[in-house]
Design an enzyme around this catalytic site. Structure first.
Site, PDB file in Angstrom:
ATOM      1  N   THR A 116     -11.813 -26.988  63.513  1.00  0.00           N
ATOM      2  CA  THR A 116     -10.607 -26.216  63.656  1.00  0.00           C
ATOM      3  C   THR A 116     -10.565 -25.942  65.131  1.00  0.00           C
ATOM      4  O   THR A 116      -9.401 -25.383  65.770  1.00  0.00           O
ATOM      5  CB  THR A 116     -10.553 -24.748  63.110  1.00  0.00           C
ATOM      6  OG1 THR A 116     -11.864 -24.276  63.625  1.00  0.00           O
ATOM      7  CG2 THR A 116     -10.636 -24.924  61.574  1.00  0.00           C
TER       8      THR A 116
ATOM      9  N   CYS B  74     -14.551 -29.020  67.264  1.00  0.00           N
ATOM     10  CA  CYS B  74     -15.065 -28.664  65.830  1.00  0.00           C
ATOM     11  C   CYS B  74     -14.005 -29.043  64.834  1.00  0.00           C
ATOM     12  O   CYS B  74     -13.001 -29.892  65.261  1.00  0.00           O
ATOM     13  CB  CYS B  74     -15.565 -27.339  65.740  1.00  0.00           C
ATOM     14  SG  CYS B  74     -14.381 -26.043  66.071  1.00  0.00           S
TER      15      CYS B  74
ATOM     16  N   HIS C 190      -1.924 -19.780  83.642  1.00  0.00           N
ATOM     17  CA  HIS C 190      -1.829 -18.229  83.696  1.00  0.00           C
ATOM     18  C   HIS C 190      -3.158 -17.500  83.457  1.00  0.00           C
ATOM     19  O   HIS C 190      -3.375 -16.474  83.735  1.00  0.00           O
ATOM     20  CB  HIS C 190      -0.846 -17.791  82.696  1.00  0.00           C
ATOM     21  CG  HIS C 190       0.733 -18.033  82.837  1.00  0.00           C
ATOM     22  ND1 HIS C 190       1.607 -17.428  82.113  1.00  0.00           N
ATOM     23  CD2 HIS C 190       1.181 -18.863  83.727  1.00  0.00           C
ATOM     24  CE1 HIS C 190       2.810 -17.936  82.531  1.00  0.00           C
ATOM     25  NE2 HIS C 190       2.540 -18.742  83.634  1.00  0.00           N
TER      26      HIS C 190
ATOM     27  N   HIS D  38      -1.317 -13.290  87.882  1.00  0.00           N
ATOM     28  CA  HIS D  38      -2.289 -13.739  86.696  1.00  0.00           C
ATOM     29  C   HIS D  38      -3.622 -13.481  87.292  1.00  0.00           C
ATOM     30  O   HIS D  38      -4.260 -13.111  86.345  1.00  0.00           O
ATOM     31  CB  HIS D  38      -2.059 -15.238  86.638  1.00  0.00           C
ATOM     32  CG  HIS D  38      -0.600 -15.700  86.250  1.00  0.00           C
ATOM     33  ND1 HIS D  38       0.028 -15.225  85.078  1.00  0.00           N
ATOM     34  CD2 HIS D  38       0.309 -16.202  86.613  1.00  0.00           C
ATOM     35  CE1 HIS D  38       1.386 -15.455  85.018  1.00  0.00           C
ATOM     36  NE2 HIS D  38       1.458 -16.413  86.015  1.00  0.00           N
TER      37      HIS D  38
ATOM     38  N   ASP E 145     -19.067 -30.334  67.134  1.00  0.00           N
ATOM     39  CA  ASP E 145     -19.988 -30.347  65.897  1.00  0.00           C
ATOM     40  C   ASP E 145     -19.667 -31.447  65.200  1.00  0.00           C
ATOM     41  O   ASP E 145     -18.883 -32.350  65.494  1.00  0.00           O
ATOM     42  CB  ASP E 145     -20.077 -28.857  65.190  1.00  0.00           C
ATOM     43  CG  ASP E 145     -18.498 -28.843  64.398  1.00  0.00           C
ATOM     44  OD1 ASP E 145     -17.966 -29.694  64.410  1.00  0.00           O
ATOM     45  OD2 ASP E 145     -18.400 -27.905  63.869  1.00  0.00           O
TER      46      ASP E 145
HETATM   47  C1  RB5 Z   1     -17.430 -27.017  59.971  1.00  0.00           C
HETATM   48  O1  RB5 Z   1     -17.380 -27.045  58.619  1.00  0.00           O
HETATM   49  C2  RB5 Z   1     -16.483 -26.035  60.469  1.00  0.00           C
HETATM   50  O2  RB5 Z   1     -16.605 -24.789  60.181  1.00  0.00           O
HETATM   51  C3  RB5 Z   1     -16.375 -26.166  61.964  1.00  0.00           C
HETATM   52  O3  RB5 Z   1     -16.152 -27.601  62.490  1.00  0.00           O
HETATM   53  C4  RB5 Z   1     -15.446 -25.457  62.676  1.00  0.00           C
HETATM   54  O4  RB5 Z   1     -14.120 -25.549  62.157  1.00  0.00           O
HETATM   55  C5  RB5 Z   1     -15.817 -23.767  62.750  1.00  0.00           C
HETATM   56  O5  RB5 Z   1     -14.740 -23.030  63.463  1.00  0.00           O
END
Ligand code: RB5
Length: 159
Positions: A67, A65, A98, A133, A8
């Site tokens: 996070t 993304c 694993h 596993h 994203d």
């Molecule tokens: C976008 O602002 C953010 O929420 C997305 O990139 C991600 O971190 C979601 O888990």
């Protein structure tokens, strides 16, 4: 090896750096978007990569993304997907060995391109160990199948 990649807006810059730094690998990367830092919805991209890995069109996936969390949550809704958010080398190796993980998610707001490159290389080159596993993953699959059946029988016609 064929790897489906997507991001994203929060992972876009990291994706560009990662694809460039991994270009020496004998791996075909296919980028399914997004194509800029304009805000988009991560499930739209995670679902494409997850489906393509699940049907065997690609050997693995990389999702980026902000996070790495929303991408993994979404991808894991697709049967057969074992997506993990990983930001360290030890976990990258362990989850392949694993968990036979098939999608790597990372966060562009969490780690830099150097660490992401190292983690991706480990993820893409570490084989699954099988053995005990596999027995555990069979139990994960049993759970997935159980709830898939539940959902099927719970569906009621809307008219
Ligand atoms: C976008 O602002 C953010 O929420 C997305 O990139 C991600 O971190 C979601 O888990």
């Amino acid at each position: 090896m064929r790897v489906a990649v997507a991001s994203d807006h929060g992972g876009y810059a990291l994706k560009k750096e990662l694809l460039a730094s991994l270009s020496d690998l004998v791996v075909e990367f296919v980028d399914f978007g997004c194509d800029s830092e304009v805000a988009v919805d991560y499930p739209d991209y995670a679902s494409v990569v997850a489906r393509k890995v699940a049907i065997g069109e690609f050997d693995a996936g990389i999702l980026l993304c902000g996070t790495g969390l929303g991408m993994a949550i979404t991808a894991n809704k697709v049967p057969g997907i074992r997506a993990v958010t990983v930001h360290d080398a030890f976990s990258a190796k362990a989850t392949r060995a694993h968990n036979n993980s098939n999608i790597l998610a990372m966060g562009g707001r969490v780690i830099g391109p150097g660490a992401a490159d190292t983690i991706a290389r480990i993820f893409l080159s570490t084989p699954f160990e099988g053995g005990r596993h596999q027995r555990r993953l069979d139990k994960v699959k049993d759970l997935e199948d159980h709830f898939a059946d539940q959902l099927d029988t719970d569906v009621k016609p809307s008219c």
